[in-house]
Each structure stands twice: as C-alpha cells, then as structure tokens.
Design a protein around this motif. Sequence first.
Motif, mmCIF file in Angstrom:
data_model
loop_
_atom_site.group_PDB
_atom_site.id
_atom_site.type_symbol
_atom_site.label_atom_id
_atom_site.label_comp_id
_atom_site.label_asym_id
_atom_site.label_seq_id
_atom_site.Cartn_x
_atom_site.Cartn_y
_atom_site.Cartn_z
ATOM 1 N N MET A 1 108.813 -35.766 -4.315
ATOM 2 C CA MET A 1 108.752 -37.072 -4.967
ATOM 3 C C MET A 1 109.776 -37.177 -6.088
ATOM 4 O O MET A 1 110.228 -36.167 -6.636
ATOM 5 C CB MET A 1 107.356 -37.319 -5.535
ATOM 6 N N THR A 2 110.097 -38.407 -6.405
ATOM 7 C CA THR A 2 110.944 -38.691 -7.559
ATOM 8 C C THR A 2 110.073 -38.680 -8.806
ATOM 9 O O THR A 2 109.071 -39.399 -8.879
ATOM 10 C CB THR A 2 111.623 -40.055 -7.411
ATOM 11 N N LEU A 3 110.427 -37.849 -9.762
ATOM 12 C CA LEU A 3 109.749 -37.864 -11.057
ATOM 13 C C LEU A 3 110.455 -38.864 -11.959
ATOM 14 O O LEU A 3 111.677 -38.990 -11.936
ATOM 15 C CB LEU A 3 109.743 -36.469 -11.675
ATOM 16 N N MET A 4 109.665 -39.545 -12.764
ATOM 17 C CA MET A 4 110.160 -40.637 -13.590
ATOM 18 C C MET A 4 109.978 -40.323 -15.071
ATOM 19 O O MET A 4 109.121 -39.513 -15.447
ATOM 20 C CB MET A 4 109.403 -41.920 -13.253
ATOM 21 N N GLN B 1 113.891 -38.029 -17.501
ATOM 22 C CA GLN B 1 114.809 -38.849 -16.708
ATOM 23 C C GLN B 1 114.388 -38.849 -15.247
ATOM 24 O O GLN B 1 113.751 -37.914 -14.769
ATOM 25 C CB GLN B 1 116.238 -38.334 -16.830
ATOM 26 N N GLN B 2 114.749 -39.916 -14.561
ATOM 27 C CA GLN B 2 114.461 -39.998 -13.137
ATOM 28 C C GLN B 2 115.176 -38.863 -12.418
ATOM 29 O O GLN B 2 116.366 -38.623 -12.645
ATOM 30 C CB GLN B 2 114.919 -41.349 -12.590
ATOM 31 N N CYS B 3 114.450 -38.152 -11.539
ATOM 32 C CA CYS B 3 115.058 -36.985 -10.911
ATOM 33 C C CYS B 3 114.432 -36.688 -9.556
ATOM 34 O O CYS B 3 113.248 -36.936 -9.336
ATOM 35 C CB CYS B 3 114.960 -35.766 -11.827
ATOM 36 N N LYS B 4 115.225 -36.147 -8.669
ATOM 37 C CA LYS B 4 114.788 -35.741 -7.326
ATOM 38 C C LYS B 4 115.631 -34.545 -6.919
ATOM 39 O O LYS B 4 116.811 -34.446 -7.274
ATOM 40 C CB LYS B 4 114.969 -36.902 -6.348
ATOM 41 N N HIS B 5 115.031 -33.616 -6.167
ATOM 42 C CA HIS B 5 115.723 -32.425 -5.681
ATOM 43 C C HIS B 5 116.396 -31.658 -6.829
ATOM 44 O O HIS B 5 117.594 -31.374 -6.805
ATOM 45 C CB HIS B 5 116.748 -32.784 -4.607
ATOM 46 N N VAL B 6 115.602 -31.348 -7.841
ATOM 47 C CA VAL B 6 116.102 -30.618 -9.005
ATOM 48 C C VAL B 6 115.993 -29.122 -8.721
ATOM 49 O O VAL B 6 114.955 -28.641 -8.259
ATOM 50 C CB VAL B 6 115.288 -30.983 -10.261
#
Length: 284
Positions: A236-239, A138-143
């Motif tokens: 970065m945003t992972l997709m 899933q799209q994710c940022k600052h996990v």
Amino acid sequence: MKLARFHNGDGVVRVGRIDGSEVVDLSGVEGVGRSVREILPHLPALRDAILAADGARHPLDSVTLLAPIDDPQKYLAIGMNYAEHAEEARQAGIPIPTSQFWFNKQVSCIGGPFDPIVKPDISDELDYEIELGVVIGQQCKHVSVEDARSVIAGYFVTNDVSVRDWLAKRSPTFTLGKSFDTHGPIGPWLTTDDEVADPLALRMRLTVNGEVRQDFPTNDMIYNIYEQIAYLTQVMTLMPGDILATGTPSGIGAPTGKFLRVGDVVRAEIEGLGAIENRVVAEG
C-alpha cells in the motif's frame, strides 16, 4: 522539534512547538493551521519559520494537550514483534506468526495523551501495550529498508489498548478488539526524526498505578521499523500522518490475568519522547 496540538481553555485547537515547559503558539506562522498532519509534507520548508516563531507562550500545565495526529488516513499496528511478547502471546493462545503480522486500529479509537480510557461494559479483559509510534512524513510506495528512515516524520508514545476476548473469541481478525473508542491514546507530542539519534535504542516503560509492568528497549524488535515500512509499502501507499504502532514488549496483562480495572492509571513513557498517562473509567 516537538509539535503538539492543544487548546488553552477557549476550545480553539492550535498547533504549537514545545519549548521546555512551555508550548509556543504557531498560529502566526504562514502555512500552519490546526492539523499537524497537514504540515508534514511541507515540514522541510516550514522548519525555519516554526523554529523561529515567537507566538504566545503557555505553560504546559495550563493547556490541554490533544492527540498530535488526530486525522490519519491509516493507523496500522504490528502484532507480536518482540520475542518475549510473542511467547507470552502464545501462552495466551495466540499462535506466533511466521512473518510480519499487521492489523488495523480504526482511527476513531485515537485519544489524547491524558484522556481517559473507557473500560467497555462487555469485557473484563482490558489490556495495555506500550509501543513506539512512527508517523509517516511523505507519500511513499515500494520503499527499501535502506531508504525507510527518509519517509519518517517523527515519533510519539502509543498505548495499543486491547480488549482481549474480542481478539481471540469475538472476531476472526484483531481489528474489533483493537478499535474500541478511546483505545488509542497517543502523544504527548510528535518528536521529529532529526531529534532522535537512534529510534531503535530507546527505553520504553509502562506502569499501572506506579507498578512497572513493561520495561524494554526498542532494539529488541523482531522486525525493526525500517523493515516494517519496506514490508507495508510493497502492498500500500503510505501517506503523511499515517501511524504505525511498532510492537509491544513482554509484560502485558493477559498471561497473568492482571487486566485493567476502573480507576487504574496507566503511564507509558519512551526515552526522549515524553509520556502519556490515562485513567481507566467506566463506560457511560
């Protein structure tokens, strides 16, 4: 479950569910096309239909398995993430990093689980690296580290094939030496996260012509996969479908000069995830 891309000789790419020694065609499942990546954001909603699907069944030995993810936005790999490997890399002239060390493998390097690896004419330093491949779901940022597992779709076997002289001498970054065509075989399928009790307790084993070269557990990572995801998502945003190659253990060819040669057969296997096997062939 285990999701694969395959064709059965007619050239039509299909997505299938691995069921023992067979692959079940999922073409009849609404919402399933020809890309595993496109399924990932919708996997929770599609799960029941995929598990219940009873499409055409094909013996695995009668089909061609393709790269389970052939169209990621990003293919990122971490360098020197096992202590013994970091030391052998240092002995080969590569300084040990003091933090997570990431580089790109260009997505054009991706190959199928049983496709040949091409030895480039311009180098005699072709090397192998078995790695646990993590696929983002899933799209994710600052996990956070604590939440990182929730964004993982699944896992597969990767071989981070490397052209050593292009790493150290021909380019100031790792990208070129890691991105030759065919130098990213992955597979044999995507095993979803729910089927893996602990991805940090899997045995990895790589052989060349039957000789064991690498044999190590994933629990020896310096930075585990959750720390890797937390680190990357600060930047970065992972997709969905992004691939993370999470490091290789000791036993690579560089310290001893045991590089791959034309005709060699490289088999990489991870406990519970299956095996990929690739023959080295000449360029052209």
